[in-house]
Design a protein around this motif. Structure first.
Motif, PDB file in Angstrom:
ATOM      1  N   ALA A 187      69.551  51.215  55.587  1.00 25.95           N
ATOM      2  CA  ALA A 187      70.589  50.687  54.995  1.00 25.95           C
ATOM      3  C   ALA A 187      70.355  50.741  53.183  1.00 25.95           C
ATOM      4  O   ALA A 187      70.989  51.080  52.188  1.00 25.95           O
ATOM      5  CB  ALA A 187      70.808  48.729  54.714  1.00 25.95           C
ATOM      6  N   SER A 188      69.082  51.083  52.821  1.00 27.35           N
ATOM      7  CA  SER A 188      69.194  51.757  51.485  1.00 27.35           C
ATOM      8  C   SER A 188      69.769  52.917  51.536  1.00 27.35           C
ATOM      9  O   SER A 188      69.341  53.789  50.066  1.00 27.35           O
ATOM     10  CB  SER A 188      67.133  51.735  51.397  1.00 27.35           C
ATOM     11  OG  SER A 188      67.130  52.957  51.978  1.00 27.35           O
ATOM     12  N   GLY A 189      70.064  53.488  52.714  1.00 27.94           N
ATOM     13  CA  GLY A 189      70.820  55.395  52.101  1.00 27.94           C
ATOM     14  C   GLY A 189      69.415  56.272  52.623  1.00 27.94           C
ATOM     15  O   GLY A 189      69.652  57.130  52.377  1.00 27.94           O
ATOM     16  N   GLU A 190      68.517  55.781  53.287  1.00 30.76           N
ATOM     17  CA  GLU A 190      67.715  57.019  53.875  1.00 30.76           C
ATOM     18  C   GLU A 190      67.957  58.143  54.604  1.00 30.76           C
ATOM     19  O   GLU A 190      68.346  56.790  55.264  1.00 30.76           O
ATOM     20  CB  GLU A 190      66.688  55.965  54.313  1.00 30.76           C
ATOM     21  CG  GLU A 190      65.263  56.933  54.919  1.00 30.76           C
ATOM     22  CD  GLU A 190      64.168  57.267  53.894  1.00 30.76           C
ATOM     23  OE1 GLU A 190      64.502  57.374  52.737  1.00 30.76           O
ATOM     24  OE2 GLU A 190      62.658  57.945  53.947  1.00 30.76           O
ATOM     25  N   THR A 191      68.133  59.194  54.744  1.00 30.47           N
ATOM     26  CA  THR A 191      68.425  60.039  55.653  1.00 30.47           C
ATOM     27  C   THR A 191      67.095  60.126  56.987  1.00 30.47           C
ATOM     28  O   THR A 191      66.165  60.296  56.602  1.00 30.47           O
ATOM     29  CB  THR A 191      68.647  61.360  55.310  1.00 30.47           C
ATOM     30  OG1 THR A 191      68.065  61.644  53.822  1.00 30.47           O
ATOM     31  CG2 THR A 191      69.586  60.985  54.247  1.00 30.47           C
ATOM     32  N   ALA A 192      67.573  60.469  57.753  1.00 29.67           N
ATOM     33  CA  ALA A 192      66.598  61.105  59.069  1.00 29.67           C
ATOM     34  C   ALA A 192      65.748  62.176  57.813  1.00 29.67           C
ATOM     35  O   ALA A 192      66.252  63.412  57.424  1.00 29.67           O
ATOM     36  CB  ALA A 192      66.889  61.641  60.404  1.00 29.67           C
ATOM     37  N   ARG A 193      64.637  62.250  58.696  1.00 30.32           N
ATOM     38  CA  ARG A 193      63.711  62.671  58.572  1.00 30.32           C
ATOM     39  C   ARG A 193      63.366  64.298  58.876  1.00 30.32           C
ATOM     40  O   ARG A 193      64.738  64.557  59.841  1.00 30.32           O
ATOM     41  CB  ARG A 193      62.295  62.837  58.529  1.00 30.32           C
ATOM     42  CG  ARG A 193      61.679  61.224  58.219  1.00 30.32           C
ATOM     43  CD  ARG A 193      60.726  61.721  58.248  1.00 30.32           C
ATOM     44  NE  ARG A 193      59.656  60.276  57.623  1.00 30.32           N
ATOM     45  CZ  ARG A 193      59.081  59.561  57.901  1.00 30.32           C
ATOM     46  NH1 ARG A 193      58.163  59.821  59.481  1.00 30.32           N
ATOM     47  NH2 ARG A 193      58.322  58.879  57.249  1.00 30.32           N
ATOM     48  N   ARG A 194      63.647  65.833  58.416  1.00 31.57           N
ATOM     49  CA  ARG A 194      63.998  66.833  58.387  1.00 31.57           C
ATOM     50  C   ARG A 194      62.977  67.172  60.104  1.00 31.57           C
ATOM     51  O   ARG A 194      61.657  66.587  59.668  1.00 31.57           O
ATOM     52  CB  ARG A 194      63.541  68.116  57.634  1.00 31.57           C
ATOM     53  CG  ARG A 194      64.689  68.082  56.708  1.00 31.57           C
ATOM     54  CD  ARG A 194      64.459  70.030  56.342  1.00 31.57           C
ATOM     55  NE  ARG A 194      65.463  69.708  55.120  1.00 31.57           N
ATOM     56  CZ  ARG A 194      66.609  69.903  55.433  1.00 31.57           C
ATOM     57  NH1 ARG A 194      66.757  70.051  56.647  1.00 31.57           N
ATOM     58  NH2 ARG A 194      67.050  70.771  54.876  1.00 31.57           N
ATOM     59  N   ARG A 195      63.893  67.855  60.446  1.00 32.09           N
ATOM     60  CA  ARG A 195      62.875  68.215  62.221  1.00 32.09           C
ATOM     61  C   ARG A 195      61.868  68.848  62.354  1.00 32.09           C
ATOM     62  O   ARG A 195      62.008  70.369  61.824  1.00 32.09           O
ATOM     63  CB  ARG A 195      65.056  68.466  63.141  1.00 32.09           C
ATOM     64  CG  ARG A 195      63.738  68.359  64.520  1.00 32.09           C
ATOM     65  CD  ARG A 195      65.449  69.493  65.451  1.00 32.09           C
ATOM     66  NE  ARG A 195      65.233  70.487  65.198  1.00 32.09           N
ATOM     67  CZ  ARG A 195      64.650  71.822  65.335  1.00 32.09           C
ATOM     68  NH1 ARG A 195      64.009  71.492  66.351  1.00 32.09           N
ATOM     69  NH2 ARG A 195      65.505  72.862  64.920  1.00 32.09           N
TER      70      ARG A 195
END
Length: 142
Positions: free
Chosen positions: A70-78
């Motif tokens: 919800a804070s806008g964190e994006t998924a970590r790089r694969r």
């Protein structure tokens, strides 16, 4: 203007109670996000998620992870060593595009519209974290 609050991790580290420290980080991260300080909240929420996962506190880990997203964190790089999970249609389209065919040619071969090919190709690019057809051609799509 109110002074910014600072996180005092030394208090929790001295106590030797990681679950309490993680719960405090979660509460502080939630508060930061709600007062529109999302970037500041992420570091606390990330640490809370990691601690909850280490302690196998699944419900709290889930709550912290939801707050982090919800804070806008994006998924970590694969990790490049991890195989890309493509659907069968995406895999077929990726292989055809990698061989040098245009979207129109791929569409004719798969009996779908060029717009559908473009849709699947965007998904392939996102999942494989590539931005061009030449990068896609270098991937191992076995």
């Amino acid at each position: 203007m109110r002074p910014r609050r600072r996180w005092r991790s030394a208090h929790h580290a001295d106590a030797g109670r990681p679950l309490d420290a993680a719960r405090a980080r979660l509460a502080y991260g939630e508060w930061l996000r709600r007062v529109q300080r999302r970037v500041d909240a992420r570091q606390h929420l990330r640490r809370a998620v990691e601690t909850f996962q280490d302690l196998r506190a699944e419900s709290l880990a889930t709550r912290a992870d939801q707050e982090l997203r919800a804070s806008g964190e994006t998924a970590r790089r694969r990790d490049p060593a991890t195989p890309v999970k493509l659907t069968p249609t995406e895999l077929q389209i990726a292989r055809l595009v990698s061989s040098g065919l245009s979207n129109k040619d791929v569409a004719a071969q798969c009996w779908i519209s060029p717009r559908t090919v473009a849709f699947h190709l965007r998904n392939v690019f996102a999942k494989a974290q590539v931005t061009s057809r030449s990068e896609l051609a270098r991937l191992d799509l076995a």
